[in-house]
Design a protein around this motif. Structure first.
Motif, PDB file in Angstrom:
ATOM      1  N   VAL A 235       0.893  -1.070  -0.104  1.00 43.95           N
ATOM      2  CA  VAL A 235       0.290   0.302  -0.053  1.00 43.95           C
ATOM      3  C   VAL A 235       0.791   1.264  -0.239  1.00 43.95           C
ATOM      4  O   VAL A 235       1.082   2.352  -0.858  1.00 43.95           O
ATOM      5  CB  VAL A 235      -0.814   0.047   0.854  1.00 43.95           C
ATOM      6  N   LEU A 236       2.012   1.244   0.929  1.00 42.81           N
ATOM      7  CA  LEU A 236       2.449   2.345   0.881  1.00 42.81           C
ATOM      8  C   LEU A 236       3.585   2.125  -0.140  1.00 42.81           C
ATOM      9  O   LEU A 236       3.794   3.869  -1.015  1.00 42.81           O
ATOM     10  CB  LEU A 236       3.809   2.364   1.594  1.00 42.81           C
ATOM     11  N   LEU A 237       4.144   1.245  -0.975  1.00 43.21           N
ATOM     12  CA  LEU A 237       4.330   1.527  -2.921  1.00 43.21           C
ATOM     13  C   LEU A 237       3.243   1.653  -3.376  1.00 43.21           C
ATOM     14  O   LEU A 237       3.896   2.591  -4.328  1.00 43.21           O
ATOM     15  CB  LEU A 237       5.024   0.172  -3.015  1.00 43.21           C
ATOM     16  N   HIS A 238       2.222   1.941  -3.439  1.00 40.00           N
ATOM     17  CA  HIS A 238       1.358   2.060  -4.290  1.00 40.00           C
ATOM     18  C   HIS A 238       0.919   3.524  -4.158  1.00 40.00           C
ATOM     19  O   HIS A 238       0.796   4.576  -5.258  1.00 40.00           O
ATOM     20  CB  HIS A 238       0.082   1.521  -4.281  1.00 40.00           C
ATOM     21  N   GLU A 239       1.143   3.999  -2.771  1.00 48.42           N
ATOM     22  CA  GLU A 239       1.051   5.423  -2.712  1.00 48.42           C
ATOM     23  C   GLU A 239       1.832   6.722  -3.067  1.00 48.42           C
ATOM     24  O   GLU A 239       2.283   7.584  -3.784  1.00 48.42           O
ATOM     25  CB  GLU A 239       0.897   5.767  -1.245  1.00 48.42           C
ATOM     26  N   LEU A 240       3.352   5.968  -2.528  1.00 45.77           N
ATOM     27  CA  LEU A 240       4.377   5.935  -3.355  1.00 45.77           C
ATOM     28  C   LEU A 240       4.799   6.496  -5.055  1.00 45.77           C
ATOM     29  O   LEU A 240       4.653   7.372  -5.813  1.00 45.77           O
ATOM     30  CB  LEU A 240       5.924   4.856  -2.965  1.00 45.77           C
TER      31      LEU A 240
ATOM     32  N   VAL B  56       2.692   9.478 -10.776  1.00 52.19           N
ATOM     33  CA  VAL B  56       1.797   8.862 -11.997  1.00 52.19           C
ATOM     34  C   VAL B  56       0.896   9.439 -10.937  1.00 52.19           C
ATOM     35  O   VAL B  56       0.472   8.176 -10.129  1.00 52.19           O
ATOM     36  CB  VAL B  56       1.732   7.623 -12.656  1.00 52.19           C
ATOM     37  N   PRO B  57      -0.413  10.251 -10.961  1.00 47.30           N
ATOM     38  CA  PRO B  57      -1.680  10.216 -10.781  1.00 47.30           C
ATOM     39  C   PRO B  57      -2.531   9.393 -11.149  1.00 47.30           C
ATOM     40  O   PRO B  57      -3.169   8.354  -9.530  1.00 47.30           O
ATOM     41  CB  PRO B  57      -2.115  11.629 -10.713  1.00 47.30           C
ATOM     42  N   GLY B  58      -2.646   8.617 -11.866  1.00 43.81           N
ATOM     43  CA  GLY B  58      -3.967   7.471 -12.564  1.00 43.81           C
ATOM     44  C   GLY B  58      -3.456   6.212 -12.545  1.00 43.81           C
ATOM     45  O   GLY B  58      -2.272   6.142 -12.040  1.00 43.81           O
ATOM     46  N   HIS B  59      -3.492   5.172 -12.667  1.00 43.67           N
ATOM     47  CA  HIS B  59      -3.960   3.845 -12.700  1.00 43.67           C
ATOM     48  C   HIS B  59      -3.566   3.571 -14.619  1.00 43.67           C
ATOM     49  O   HIS B  59      -4.097   1.704 -14.063  1.00 43.67           O
ATOM     50  CB  HIS B  59      -4.815   2.762 -12.010  1.00 43.67           C
ATOM     51  N   GLY B  60      -2.677   3.982 -15.275  1.00 43.19           N
ATOM     52  CA  GLY B  60      -2.657   3.462 -16.310  1.00 43.19           C
ATOM     53  C   GLY B  60      -1.114   2.927 -15.890  1.00 43.19           C
ATOM     54  O   GLY B  60      -0.529   1.991 -15.104  1.00 43.19           O
ATOM     55  N   PRO B  61      -1.241   1.555 -17.696  1.00 45.93           N
ATOM     56  CA  PRO B  61       0.092   1.132 -17.666  1.00 45.93           C
ATOM     57  C   PRO B  61       1.550   1.404 -17.233  1.00 45.93           C
ATOM     58  O   PRO B  61       2.286   1.262 -16.468  1.00 45.93           O
ATOM     59  CB  PRO B  61       0.913   1.034 -19.620  1.00 45.93           C
TER      60      PRO B  61
END
Length: 208
Positions: free
Chosen positions: A156-161, A166-171
């Motif tokens: 979760v930390l790495l996801h937010e970092l 990169v703001p979105g969830h693209g490739p």
């Protein structure tokens, strides 16, 4: 980071150092480890239902009933390692530790490019595991993560970092997480928690 639903099992798994290790238990050292800790499985004919685990030096000992199949053994070893890790992370991680963890993860997986100004626990995120505000450089993790295995908190930390870059969830975003080997396992764990929360709370039969 929103929570995603998935199936999740549960079972009675008291964590305690069992008294039946001195006799009637068959040690079964496993050629695998959890982090830096090797895992040893001990089967006991005196055990009928319960599974327990504890740390012993640089090893993790998992105690299981002798009749348990190899597939069940593998499943319960994973469950108990997660539970021990969760107990340890609950004792260890405060806001200061989260900030240190974030710095380490950024350096290890993002070449140190993600530099949050603040990382802290919050109690007002009940539908998200974490969130960040790139303009402020702030990261917030839901208090519901406290007590979960450290690899889940790290994910979760790495996801937010990554969202600081990169703001979105693209490739491009997901490519930043490819090097974290436990991404899919962590996502599965979180999905299981969400699924379990949605199950009806059934009464437990006496004697179980």
């Amino acid at each position: 980071m929103p929570a995603d639903p998935s199936a999740h099992g549960s079972g009675e798994t008291p964590l305690r150092r069992a008294a039946d290790t001195s006799r009637g238990a068959a040690p079964n050292p496993l050629a695998r480890g959890s982090g830096t800790s090797a895992v040893e499985v001990r089967r006991s004919s005196r055990r009928r239902r319960t599974v327990s685990a504890y740390r012993e030096g640089d090893r993790t000992v998992v105690l299981i009933p002798a009749r348990m199949s190899e597939a069940e053994e593998r499943r319960w070893v994973t469950v108990m390692l997660d539970k021990l890790a969760a107990q340890e992370s609950k004792r260890m991680l405060g806001d200061g530790e989260l900030a240190e963890r974030a710095e380490r993860l950024s350096g290890q997986y993002l070449d140190g490019r993600a530099r949050p100004a603040s990382v802290r626990w919050v109690t007002n995120q009940n539908t998200r595991w974490g969130s960040c505000t790139p303009a402020e450089g702030s990261i917030r993790l839901s208090h519901r993560l406290q007590g979960m295995p450290e690899y889940v908190i790290d994910y979760v930390l790495l996801h937010e970092l990554a969202h600081l870059l990169v703001p979105g969830h693209g490739p491009r975003f997901w490519s930043l997480l490819e090097s974290y080997a436990r991404t899919e396992r962590a996502r599965g764990y979180l999905e299981g928690v969400v699924a379990a929360d949605r199950l009806p709370h059934l009464p437990v039969a006496r004697g179980e």
